[in-house]
Design a protein around this motif. Structure first.
Motif, PDB file in Angstrom:
ATOM      1  N   GLY A 194       1.014  -1.260   0.160  1.00 22.03           N
ATOM      2  CA  GLY A 194      -0.289  -0.141  -0.008  1.00 22.03           C
ATOM      3  C   GLY A 194       0.871   1.338   0.068  1.00 22.03           C
ATOM      4  O   GLY A 194       2.184   1.030   0.127  1.00 22.03           O
ATOM      5  N   LYS A 195       0.249   2.387   0.198  1.00 26.61           N
ATOM      6  CA  LYS A 195       0.980   3.534   0.237  1.00 26.61           C
ATOM      7  C   LYS A 195       0.576   4.433   1.430  1.00 26.61           C
ATOM      8  O   LYS A 195      -0.469   4.291   2.012  1.00 26.61           O
ATOM      9  N   GLN A 232      -6.361   4.262  13.840  1.00 23.25           N
ATOM     10  CA  GLN A 232      -7.335   4.163  12.785  1.00 23.25           C
ATOM     11  C   GLN A 232      -7.264   2.680  12.326  1.00 23.25           C
ATOM     12  O   GLN A 232      -8.569   2.257  12.372  1.00 23.25           O
ATOM     13  N   ALA A 233      -6.493   1.807  12.412  1.00 25.58           N
ATOM     14  CA  ALA A 233      -6.431   0.252  12.183  1.00 25.58           C
ATOM     15  C   ALA A 233      -7.633  -0.200  13.230  1.00 25.58           C
ATOM     16  O   ALA A 233      -8.173  -1.068  13.070  1.00 25.58           O
ATOM     17  N   GLN A 234      -7.051  -0.087  14.478  1.00 28.34           N
ATOM     18  CA  GLN A 234      -7.727  -0.779  15.622  1.00 28.34           C
ATOM     19  C   GLN A 234      -9.247  -0.236  15.621  1.00 28.34           C
ATOM     20  O   GLN A 234     -10.116  -1.387  15.781  1.00 28.34           O
ATOM     21  N   THR A 235      -9.278   0.854  15.357  1.00 27.61           N
ATOM     22  CA  THR A 235     -10.806   1.354  15.461  1.00 27.61           C
ATOM     23  C   THR A 235     -11.640   0.593  14.358  1.00 27.61           C
ATOM     24  O   THR A 235     -12.928   0.069  14.115  1.00 27.61           O
ATOM     25  N   TRP A 236     -11.138   0.683  12.949  1.00 27.18           N
ATOM     26  CA  TRP A 236     -11.766  -0.013  11.788  1.00 27.18           C
ATOM     27  C   TRP A 236     -12.107  -1.411  12.058  1.00 27.18           C
ATOM     28  O   TRP A 236     -12.981  -1.851  11.973  1.00 27.18           O
ATOM     29  N   TYR A 237     -11.017  -2.240  12.753  1.00 25.43           N
ATOM     30  CA  TYR A 237     -11.207  -3.758  12.881  1.00 25.43           C
ATOM     31  C   TYR A 237     -12.241  -3.641  13.896  1.00 25.43           C
ATOM     32  O   TYR A 237     -13.180  -4.717  13.865  1.00 25.43           O
ATOM     33  N   ILE A 238     -12.129  -3.181  15.125  1.00 27.08           N
ATOM     34  CA  ILE A 238     -13.178  -3.364  16.084  1.00 27.08           C
ATOM     35  C   ILE A 238     -14.540  -3.100  15.710  1.00 27.08           C
ATOM     36  O   ILE A 238     -15.376  -3.727  16.141  1.00 27.08           O
ATOM     37  N   VAL A 244      -3.691  -6.707  11.873  1.00 29.35           N
ATOM     38  CA  VAL A 244      -4.737  -5.904  11.681  1.00 29.35           C
ATOM     39  C   VAL A 244      -4.292  -4.398  11.063  1.00 29.35           C
ATOM     40  O   VAL A 244      -5.103  -4.144  10.003  1.00 29.35           O
ATOM     41  N   ILE A 245      -2.999  -4.134  11.283  1.00 33.79           N
ATOM     42  CA  ILE A 245      -2.444  -2.701  10.443  1.00 33.79           C
ATOM     43  C   ILE A 245      -2.338  -3.227   9.060  1.00 33.79           C
ATOM     44  O   ILE A 245      -2.643  -2.507   8.116  1.00 33.79           O
ATOM     45  N   VAL A 246      -1.631  -4.596   8.920  1.00 34.47           N
ATOM     46  CA  VAL A 246      -1.749  -4.773   7.663  1.00 34.47           C
ATOM     47  C   VAL A 246      -2.835  -4.926   6.888  1.00 34.47           C
ATOM     48  O   VAL A 246      -2.676  -4.636   5.623  1.00 34.47           O
ATOM     49  N   ARG A 247      -3.701  -5.616   7.453  1.00 26.59           N
ATOM     50  CA  ARG A 247      -5.035  -5.633   6.637  1.00 26.59           C
ATOM     51  C   ARG A 247      -5.565  -4.361   6.493  1.00 26.59           C
ATOM     52  O   ARG A 247      -6.114  -4.085   5.204  1.00 26.59           O
ATOM     53  N   ILE A 286      -3.987  -2.756   3.435  1.00 28.86           N
ATOM     54  CA  ILE A 286      -4.388  -3.681   2.085  1.00 28.86           C
ATOM     55  C   ILE A 286      -5.718  -2.889   1.728  1.00 28.86           C
ATOM     56  O   ILE A 286      -6.102  -2.726   0.619  1.00 28.86           O
ATOM     57  N   GLU A 287      -6.629  -2.834   2.697  1.00 34.83           N
ATOM     58  CA  GLU A 287      -7.824  -2.624   2.545  1.00 34.83           C
ATOM     59  C   GLU A 287      -8.013  -0.884   2.177  1.00 34.83           C
ATOM     60  O   GLU A 287      -8.947  -0.546   1.033  1.00 34.83           O
ATOM     61  N   GLN A 288      -7.272  -0.070   2.587  1.00 35.59           N
ATOM     62  CA  GLN A 288      -7.252   1.144   2.118  1.00 35.59           C
ATOM     63  C   GLN A 288      -6.527   1.661   1.094  1.00 35.59           C
ATOM     64  O   GLN A 288      -6.700   2.592   0.460  1.00 35.59           O
ATOM     65  N   GLU A 289      -5.545   0.805   0.886  1.00 35.54           N
ATOM     66  CA  GLU A 289      -4.511   1.028  -0.435  1.00 35.54           C
ATOM     67  C   GLU A 289      -3.564   2.274  -0.130  1.00 35.54           C
ATOM     68  O   GLU A 289      -2.213   2.013  -0.270  1.00 35.54           O
ATOM     69  N   THR A 290      -4.301   3.646   0.209  1.00 43.14           N
ATOM     70  CA  THR A 290      -3.276   4.611   0.525  1.00 43.14           C
ATOM     71  C   THR A 290      -3.740   5.174   1.828  1.00 43.14           C
ATOM     72  O   THR A 290      -5.068   5.334   2.020  1.00 43.14           O
TER      73      THR A 290
END
Length: 659
Positions: free
Chosen positions: A383-384, A407-413, A593-596, A599-603
């Protein structure tokens, strides 16, 4: 196919076979002293391998002596030689958990006939049986069964069904056999061989239906572990099993039974007819100090509900061993004594890790090609980032390296809780800077430039292999959480010039920033808590103007806070943050979770949103040290004015804030 005999070995063969080794194996007392009607059986366990074949940390992109099946494998032959008879089992979570697993699933793929590297490595070692863990489902059922088709040993699971649960567990349509019964020979103390029937039954946490709902909903179901065992274990006995061993991919939790426990190994072991239990899932080693005083556990003897048990660490860190002294009584075998041990592949001396064993070349060779491909994968952008990720100012201003974790933790939970009773509660996120100078030195900072971001860069964002957890707390508890974090700052007298800001004894990983609220920190006030979580100034308040959604926070309002297992379990001694507040225990690490998320956000856009700042203090300045490279990012900090104040000591640069 698995071998049809155990691994008996005479004393002469033992001595001859080990003559070239660096250390001569010593027979376990059960083998050395067994009587004519007695036999020693050693059960060897791996668990939670998570695709760690090589002793290599793909996130950090460097070797690591604490992990790797190749290391664990190198001691299996010698450990077998310590026992007259032995079997080797795996307790699940072998398929996912590091970048090699992701590379196979997302890049290389699995076509019919392909061999997965973890299965290729396991096939080298002659496993007798295995079961499934919760992470086996992370890539979907088709992928799972394509992989396991390559195993030359049976896999069992008694509580994973193809559809709705039947009225009688024995009528469940299962994906795998619930158990196998191995017809083997054991050699007794006089050297005579006898037949024995060893039953092996496996279990997976029923929480897979929540954790992997997108892969399992409408396709599978999971029955309560204890209920399934109560149905199938008597049938194993009816079919002539002399010995029943439970392969429990479930942790050692509470003693009392409750339906659908995630960590059900204590009530499972208590079931009549189970003789021994291998456990896992919790990434701990049992027997071990973390289990002292746990109800239902005899840590000294290695007993779980009175039955021999073991938990062999994770990532290949230990080989779990249960040694059973069996006695033949009226044509049947019974357990008359036992010992348990989680044998490590490394030791620690002060802060250094010392490898106890080398690699087994055959295991390395089985996965070498995919290991090299994984190295290329982790070094390739996934990603970027639209802005640099750095932690030079993480202790004095809202910070991009902490921001992206939140941001990643909030998205995941939010995704994990969307179909639960907590779905309507607001989600906050707590994250701390890990690489923030201090005793780590002037270079010990996260520093990832804008542009392409690779999986290995995630190690710069999140150093530790924590797992995501969520707690539910009140607005007042959010305030106290922040009061504890604010203890990292020295008290500043108004009007001071260049006063020291940071308490060097307060670890940066306990400086949690909570995203989703806004607040100020009043440095003129003394800290409410000391670094150990003790209230030292009960009347003081450093946290000012704490707001949620633009309004003063309601002390009674409930919030979900995404965090990690260390903090949620009481790590850091934060006030009222402990296991009783936990409402969600994720099967995923924060790193994954951060990696995913990337990948999900792309940037990704990690720009800090300045949700916290210091309260103004007229005619007052403070100083702090950071890495010299921080100077190039001064203009990026918008919430406060930071200026260069020259050089600090030991290679650090010094900076000034005019409050």
């Amino acid at each position: 196919m698995p071998s049809t005999a155990l691994h008996p070995i005479s004393r002469r063969a033992l001595l001859g076979g080990l003559a070239a080794t660096s250390a001569l194996a010593v027979l376990h007392p059960f083998s050395a002293r067994a009587a004519a009607n007695q036999a020693h059986l050693r059960i060897m366990e791996t668990t939670d391998l998570h695709v760690h074949v090589f002793p290599y940390d793909y996130y950090a992109d460097k070797p690591n002596d604490t992990m790797g099946l190749a290391r664990t494998a190198s001691i299996i032959d010698a450990i077998r030689a310590e026992a007259t008879n032995s079997i080797l089992v795996d307790n699940g979570d072998f398929l996912q958990g590091n970048p090699m697993g992701d590379y196979i699933a997302y890049q290389r793929g699995m076509k019919e006939g392909d061999m997965h590297p973890i299965i290729a490595a396991m096939n080298v070692l002659g496993y007798d049986c295995g079961t499934l863990g919760n992470h086996e489902f992370n890539y979907g059922l088709d992928f799972l069964f394509n992989v396991t088709n390559g195993a030359n040993f049976p896999l069992v699971c008694a509580n994973l069904t193809k559809g709705t649960l039947a009225a009688n567990p024995r009528e469940d349509a299962l994906f795998l056999k619930p158990y196998v019964i191995l017809d083997r020979k054991v050699r007794d103390g006089s050297g005579q061989e006898h037949s024995i029937r060893i039953g092996l039954i496996g279990f997976v946490p029923p929480q897979i239906m929540t954790w992997d709902a997108k892969n399992l909903e409408g396709k599978a179901n999971a029955r309560d572990i204890v209920t399934a065992a109560e149905a199938w274990v008597p049938q194993m006995r009816e079919e002539g099993a002399d010995l029943v061993v439970a392969l429990s991919h479930s942790g050692i939790g509470q003693q009392a039974y409750a339906e659908n426990l995630e960590n059900a190994s204590i009530p499972l072991a208590a079931i009549d007819g189970i003789d021994a239990i291998v456990t896992g899932h919790s990434h701990l080693d049992f027997p071990g100090p973390k289990f002292e005083g746990v109800a239902g556990i005899d840590n000294a003897k290695g007993l779980i509900s009175g039955k021999p048990g073991v938990m062999g660490g994770f990532w290949g860190s230990h080989l779990g061993l249960i040694d059973l002294l069996l006695e033949r009584d009226g044509g049947q075998w019974r357990v008359v004594n036992s010992t348990s041990e989680a044998r490590p592949i490394f030791r620690r001396e002060e802060k250094k890790v010392i490898a106890e064993v080398g690699d087994k070349p055959e295991v390395l060779a089985a996965a070498e090609k995919d290991h090299e491909a994984t190295l290329a994968y982790v070094r390739t952008p996934v990603g970027k980032t639209s802005a640099p990720l750095y932690s030079y100012f993480a202790l004095v201003a809202d910070d991009p390296s902490v921001q992206i974790v939140s941001q990643a933790q909030t998205w995941y939970i939010r995704e994990m809780l969307k179909d639960t009773g907590y779905r309507d509660l607001p989600v906050l996120s707590a994250a701390a800077p890990f690489k923030a100078g201090g005793r780590g030195g002037a270079e010990y900072y996260t520093d990832v430039p804008a542009g392409d971001i690779a999986i290995k860069n995630v190690a710069d964002l999140y150093l530790y292999p924590n797992t995501v957890q969520a707690v539910v707390i009140t607005g007042e508890q959010v305030r106290n959480w922040l009061e504890m974090s604010a203890g990292i700052f020295d008290q500043i007298a108004p009007g001071s010039t260049d006063a020291n800001l940071i308490d060097g004894d307060f670890p940066s990983y306990n400086f949690d920033v909570i995203d989703g609220v806004t607040y100020e920190i009043d440095l003129s006030q003394p800290a409410m808590f000391d670094k150990d979580g003790t209230v030292v100034n009960p009347e003081t308040r450093r946290i000012r103007n704490l707001e949620f959604d633009g309004k003063p926070i309601d002390p009674a309002q409930k919030f979900v806070v995404a965090t990690n297992n260390y903090r949620a379990g009481g790590g850091g001694n934060f006030p009222e943050i402990a296991a009783d507040k936990v409402v969600f225990v994720a099967p995923d690490t924060n790193r994954d979770v951060i990696v995913r998320y990337i990948i999900e956000q792309e940037t990704i856009n990690p720009s800090a949103d300045a949700n916290w700042k210091f309260a103004p203090m007229e005619n007052t300045s403070v100083v702090f040290d950071s890495g010299p490279k921080a100077r190039q990012f001064l203009a990026d900090v918008k919430a406060i004015a930071i200026e260069d104040a020259g050089d600090g000591s030991e290679g650090f640069a010094r900076f000034r804030i005019r409050l």
